[in-house]
Design a protein around this motif. Structure first.
Motif, PDB file in Angstrom:
ATOM      1  N   GLY A 176       1.268  -1.033   0.374  1.00 46.06           N
ATOM      2  CA  GLY A 176       0.135   0.114  -0.017  1.00 46.06           C
ATOM      3  C   GLY A 176       0.774   1.884   0.215  1.00 46.06           C
ATOM      4  N   VAL A 177       2.100   0.964   0.085  1.00 47.26           N
ATOM      5  CA  VAL A 177       2.500   2.532  -0.625  1.00 47.26           C
ATOM      6  C   VAL A 177       3.001   2.456  -1.627  1.00 47.26           C
ATOM      7  CG1 VAL A 177       4.963   3.590  -0.139  1.00 47.26           C
ATOM      8  CG2 VAL A 177       4.138   1.552   1.645  1.00 47.26           C
ATOM      9  N   ASN A 178       3.269   3.854  -1.702  1.00 48.62           N
ATOM     10  CA  ASN A 178       3.398   4.893  -3.280  1.00 48.62           C
ATOM     11  C   ASN A 178       5.263   4.315  -3.916  1.00 48.62           C
ATOM     12  OD1 ASN A 178       5.383   7.034  -2.503  1.00 48.62           O
ATOM     13  ND2 ASN A 178       3.364   7.322  -1.306  1.00 48.62           N
ATOM     14  N   PRO A 179       5.168   4.550  -5.027  1.00 48.06           N
ATOM     15  CA  PRO A 179       6.844   3.814  -5.351  1.00 48.06           C
ATOM     16  C   PRO A 179       7.579   4.909  -4.840  1.00 48.06           C
ATOM     17  CG  PRO A 179       4.779   3.985  -7.328  1.00 48.06           C
ATOM     18  CD  PRO A 179       4.267   4.552  -5.917  1.00 48.06           C
ATOM     19  N   SER A 180       7.441   5.856  -4.668  1.00 54.09           N
ATOM     20  CA  SER A 180       8.861   6.621  -4.042  1.00 54.09           C
ATOM     21  C   SER A 180       8.641   6.730  -2.507  1.00 54.09           C
ATOM     22  CB  SER A 180       8.232   8.470  -4.070  1.00 54.09           C
ATOM     23  OG  SER A 180       7.205   8.284  -3.885  1.00 54.09           O
ATOM     24  N   LEU A 181       7.964   6.801  -1.863  1.00 54.34           N
ATOM     25  CA  LEU A 181       8.255   6.281  -0.148  1.00 54.34           C
ATOM     26  C   LEU A 181       8.628   4.839  -0.719  1.00 54.34           C
ATOM     27  CD1 LEU A 181       8.045   7.341   2.061  1.00 54.34           C
ATOM     28  CD2 LEU A 181       5.648   6.245   2.513  1.00 54.34           C
ATOM     29  N   LEU A 182       8.162   3.942  -1.368  1.00 51.86           N
ATOM     30  CA  LEU A 182       9.083   3.108  -1.591  1.00 51.86           C
ATOM     31  C   LEU A 182      10.273   2.855  -1.099  1.00 51.86           C
ATOM     32  CD1 LEU A 182       8.404  -0.002  -1.128  1.00 51.86           C
ATOM     33  CD2 LEU A 182       7.947  -0.276  -3.917  1.00 51.86           C
ATOM     34  N   GLU A 183      10.646   3.355  -2.339  1.00 45.94           N
ATOM     35  CA  GLU A 183      12.498   3.491  -2.412  1.00 45.94           C
ATOM     36  C   GLU A 183      13.103   3.588  -1.172  1.00 45.94           C
ATOM     37  OE1 GLU A 183      13.996   2.338  -4.807  1.00 45.94           O
ATOM     38  OE2 GLU A 183      12.186   1.218  -5.981  1.00 45.94           O
ATOM     39  N   GLU A 184      11.943   5.049  -0.282  1.00 47.95           N
ATOM     40  CA  GLU A 184      13.009   5.266   0.822  1.00 47.95           C
ATOM     41  C   GLU A 184      12.832   4.564   1.889  1.00 47.95           C
ATOM     42  OE1 GLU A 184      11.037   8.490   2.569  1.00 47.95           O
ATOM     43  OE2 GLU A 184      10.650   9.978   1.041  1.00 47.95           O
ATOM     44  N   ILE A 185      12.102   3.484   1.759  1.00 47.54           N
ATOM     45  CA  ILE A 185      11.454   1.912   2.536  1.00 47.54           C
ATOM     46  C   ILE A 185      12.741   1.259   2.194  1.00 47.54           C
ATOM     47  CG2 ILE A 185      10.597   0.218   3.563  1.00 47.54           C
ATOM     48  CD1 ILE A 185       7.988   2.329   3.274  1.00 47.54           C
ATOM     49  N   VAL A 186      13.076   1.344   0.905  1.00 49.64           N
ATOM     50  CA  VAL A 186      13.984  -0.006   1.153  1.00 49.64           C
ATOM     51  C   VAL A 186      15.695   0.717   1.015  1.00 49.64           C
ATOM     52  CG1 VAL A 186      15.693  -0.810  -1.342  1.00 49.64           C
ATOM     53  CG2 VAL A 186      13.439  -0.792  -1.248  1.00 49.64           C
ATOM     54  N   GLY A 187      16.076   2.354   0.949  1.00 46.90           N
ATOM     55  CA  GLY A 187      17.118   2.238   1.152  1.00 46.90           C
ATOM     56  C   GLY A 187      17.504   2.423   3.160  1.00 46.90           C
ATOM     57  N   HIS A 188      15.877   2.509   3.639  1.00 44.53           N
ATOM     58  CA  HIS A 188      16.311   2.339   5.422  1.00 44.53           C
ATOM     59  C   HIS A 188      16.378   0.965   5.162  1.00 44.53           C
ATOM     60  CE1 HIS A 188      14.864   6.351   5.645  1.00 44.53           C
ATOM     61  NE2 HIS A 188      13.685   6.669   5.246  1.00 44.53           N
ATOM     62  N   ILE A 189      16.085   0.435   5.137  1.00 43.57           N
ATOM     63  CA  ILE A 189      16.511  -1.437   5.070  1.00 43.57           C
ATOM     64  C   ILE A 189      17.664  -1.691   4.710  1.00 43.57           C
ATOM     65  CG2 ILE A 189      15.421  -3.760   4.972  1.00 43.57           C
ATOM     66  CD1 ILE A 189      13.066  -2.806   3.831  1.00 43.57           C
ATOM     67  N   ARG A 190      18.286  -0.905   3.808  1.00 39.81           N
ATOM     68  CA  ARG A 190      19.698  -1.663   3.708  1.00 39.81           C
ATOM     69  C   ARG A 190      20.580  -0.360   4.150  1.00 39.81           C
ATOM     70  NH1 ARG A 190      18.706  -1.056  -3.128  1.00 39.81           N
ATOM     71  NH2 ARG A 190      18.928  -2.539  -3.443  1.00 39.81           N
ATOM     72  N   ARG A 191      20.203   0.893   4.274  1.00 40.28           N
ATOM     73  CA  ARG A 191      21.581   1.714   5.424  1.00 40.28           C
ATOM     74  C   ARG A 191      21.150   0.431   6.846  1.00 40.28           C
ATOM     75  NH1 ARG A 191      19.474   5.236   3.322  1.00 40.28           N
ATOM     76  NH2 ARG A 191      18.068   6.351   4.732  1.00 40.28           N
ATOM     77  N   LEU A 192      20.290  -0.031   7.410  1.00 41.36           N
ATOM     78  CA  LEU A 192      19.912  -0.439   9.100  1.00 41.36           C
ATOM     79  C   LEU A 192      20.627  -1.963   8.487  1.00 41.36           C
ATOM     80  CD1 LEU A 192      16.393  -0.318   9.796  1.00 41.36           C
ATOM     81  CD2 LEU A 192      18.256   0.799  11.145  1.00 41.36           C
ATOM     82  N   ASN A 193      20.439  -2.399   7.855  1.00 42.10           N
ATOM     83  CA  ASN A 193      21.297  -3.892   7.789  1.00 42.10           C
ATOM     84  C   ASN A 193      23.443  -3.830   7.328  1.00 42.10           C
ATOM     85  OD1 ASN A 193      22.218  -5.796   4.925  1.00 42.10           O
ATOM     86  ND2 ASN A 193      21.559  -6.642   6.626  1.00 42.10           N
ATOM     87  N   ASP A 194      23.403  -2.302   6.668  1.00 43.21           N
ATOM     88  CA  ASP A 194      24.913  -1.999   6.667  1.00 43.21           C
ATOM     89  C   ASP A 194      25.488  -2.090   8.036  1.00 43.21           C
ATOM     90  OD1 ASP A 194      24.618  -2.361   3.770  1.00 43.21           O
ATOM     91  OD2 ASP A 194      24.297   0.439   3.199  1.00 43.21           O
ATOM     92  N   GLN A 195      24.763  -0.777   8.527  1.00 43.58           N
ATOM     93  CA  GLN A 195      24.800  -1.341   9.681  1.00 43.58           C
ATOM     94  C   GLN A 195      24.905  -2.613  10.733  1.00 43.58           C
ATOM     95  OE1 GLN A 195      21.968   1.744  11.511  1.00 43.58           O
ATOM     96  NE2 GLN A 195      23.257   3.491  10.741  1.00 43.58           N
ATOM     97  N   GLY A 196      24.832  -3.705  10.302  1.00 47.74           N
ATOM     98  CA  GLY A 196      24.558  -5.201  11.098  1.00 47.74           C
ATOM     99  C   GLY A 196      23.522  -5.781  11.442  1.00 47.74           C
ATOM    100  N   LEU A 197      21.727  -4.900  11.869  1.00 50.55           N
ATOM    101  CA  LEU A 197      21.006  -5.418  11.517  1.00 50.55           C
ATOM    102  C   LEU A 197      20.719  -6.435  10.603  1.00 50.55           C
ATOM    103  CD1 LEU A 197      18.185  -4.701  13.265  1.00 50.55           C
ATOM    104  CD2 LEU A 197      17.501  -3.667  11.940  1.00 50.55           C
ATOM    105  N   THR A 198      20.162  -7.975  11.236  1.00 54.70           N
ATOM    106  CA  THR A 198      19.628  -9.323  10.264  1.00 54.70           C
ATOM    107  C   THR A 198      18.792  -8.588  10.051  1.00 54.70           C
ATOM    108  OG1 THR A 198      20.900 -10.204  11.755  1.00 54.70           O
ATOM    109  CG2 THR A 198      19.445 -11.310  10.745  1.00 54.70           C
ATOM    110  N   VAL A 199      17.505  -8.949   8.878  1.00 49.73           N
ATOM    111  CA  VAL A 199      16.148  -9.170   8.433  1.00 49.73           C
ATOM    112  C   VAL A 199      15.966  -9.822   8.311  1.00 49.73           C
ATOM    113  CG1 VAL A 199      14.968  -7.266   6.496  1.00 49.73           C
ATOM    114  CG2 VAL A 199      17.101  -6.752   7.780  1.00 49.73           C
ATOM    115  N   LEU A 200      14.380 -10.093   8.254  1.00 47.42           N
ATOM    116  CA  LEU A 200      13.856 -11.461   7.764  1.00 47.42           C
ATOM    117  C   LEU A 200      12.842 -10.351   7.074  1.00 47.42           C
ATOM    118  CD1 LEU A 200      12.948 -14.240   6.620  1.00 47.42           C
ATOM    119  CD2 LEU A 200      11.716 -14.679   9.390  1.00 47.42           C
ATOM    120  N   ILE A 201      12.288 -11.095   5.713  1.00 49.21           N
ATOM    121  CA  ILE A 201      11.231 -10.167   5.288  1.00 49.21           C
ATOM    122  C   ILE A 201      10.413 -10.339   4.368  1.00 49.21           C
ATOM    123  CG2 ILE A 201      12.530  -9.547   3.056  1.00 49.21           C
ATOM    124  CD1 ILE A 201      11.603  -6.593   3.252  1.00 49.21           C
TER     125      ILE A 201
END
Length: 247
Positions: free
Chosen positions: A171-196
């Motif tokens: 339900g997220v619009n495309p521009s905000l979706l890219e923001e969310i993807v960027g946040h997930i990547r940055r969190l992962n780069d900081q060492g956080l493990t993600v299951l999605i």
């Protein structure tokens, strides 16, 4: 970091999750995908113990967690979001985020409702996600995408080691979706493990290091995105044999 062994959840005669086993490597972004009704969200619910599994085991960092209560699992470092935001509509974004902080039991009765430390920490997370401007908005006034970002901020208040994201792009619009993807990547780069869990296959193929595929409650494939994309069992599960009939 996370290991699921023979997980089962039955609702009467329905086997929503049936002998499901997979693992999540520390520091990875792992996707759990499958057609509607595959059992993905039920598996999430069993892992986070919002639903009691019928049988099987879940291990986090070498400790068995499937018999623990949800707040105990959170304190061990596993937190999750839900498909539909569970914000408290009569509270502000800042209050919603702080409400999901770690608690110290009866000691909290002698503390302010929101301590300076909690406010600073929550504002820092809102700043990281680029939504400090809505910190004092009521939860009921947010767009669907803003609620997703608020949920992510609240998730991070408990200092998790691994986060489970249930359809963060839904339900997220495309521009905000890219923001969310960027946040997930940055969190992962900081060492956080993600299951999605996510139905947006373009997002999954771009974001994930590894993909676990479920169908009819069990795992049918597990591998790198390029391996999963070409797996005949995965294509058959999604397309219902259409490719085979066409051939």
């Amino acid at each position: 970091m996370l290991e699921v062994k023979g997980l089962c959840k039955h609702f009467g005669g329905i086997r929503a999750v049936d002998d499901c086993s997979f693992s999540v490597e520390r520091g990875s972004i792992t996707a759990l995908i499958g057609p509607n009704g595959a059992g993905k969200t039920t598996a999430f619910n069993c892992i986070s113990r919002t639903t009691r599994p019928t049988s099987g085991e879940v291990w986090l960092d070498g400790e068995r967690i499937d018999q623990l209560r949800p707040h105990r699992i959170t304190r061990l470092g596993l937190s999750r979001t839900f498909q539909i935001s569970r914000n408290l509509a009569d509270m502000t974004v800042l209050e919603n985020v702080i409400a999901q902080s770690r608690v110290d039991g009866w000691r909290d009765l002698f503390k302010p409702a929101m301590s300076t430390f909690e406010i600073d920490k929550a504002m820092g997370l809102l700043d990281f996600l680029g939504i400090t401007r809505i910190a004092h908005e009521d939860g009921s006034n947010l767009s669907y995408g803003q609620k997703k970002l608020m949920d992510l901020a609240a998730l991070l208040m408990s200092d998790p080691k691994i986060i489970l994201l249930d359809e963060p792009a839904g339900g997220v619009n495309p521009s905000l979706l890219e923001e969310i993807v960027g946040h997930i990547r940055r969190l992962n780069d900081q060492g956080l493990t993600v299951l999605i869990v996510e139905h947006n296959m373009d997002l999954i193929m771009r974001l994930s290091h590894r993909i676990v595929v479920m169908a009819q409650g069990t795992v049918i494939a597990d591998g790198r995105p390029d391996e999963v994309r070409e797996n005949p069992a995965v294509l058959d599960a999604y397309l219902g044999g259409v490719l085979e009939e066409a051939a």
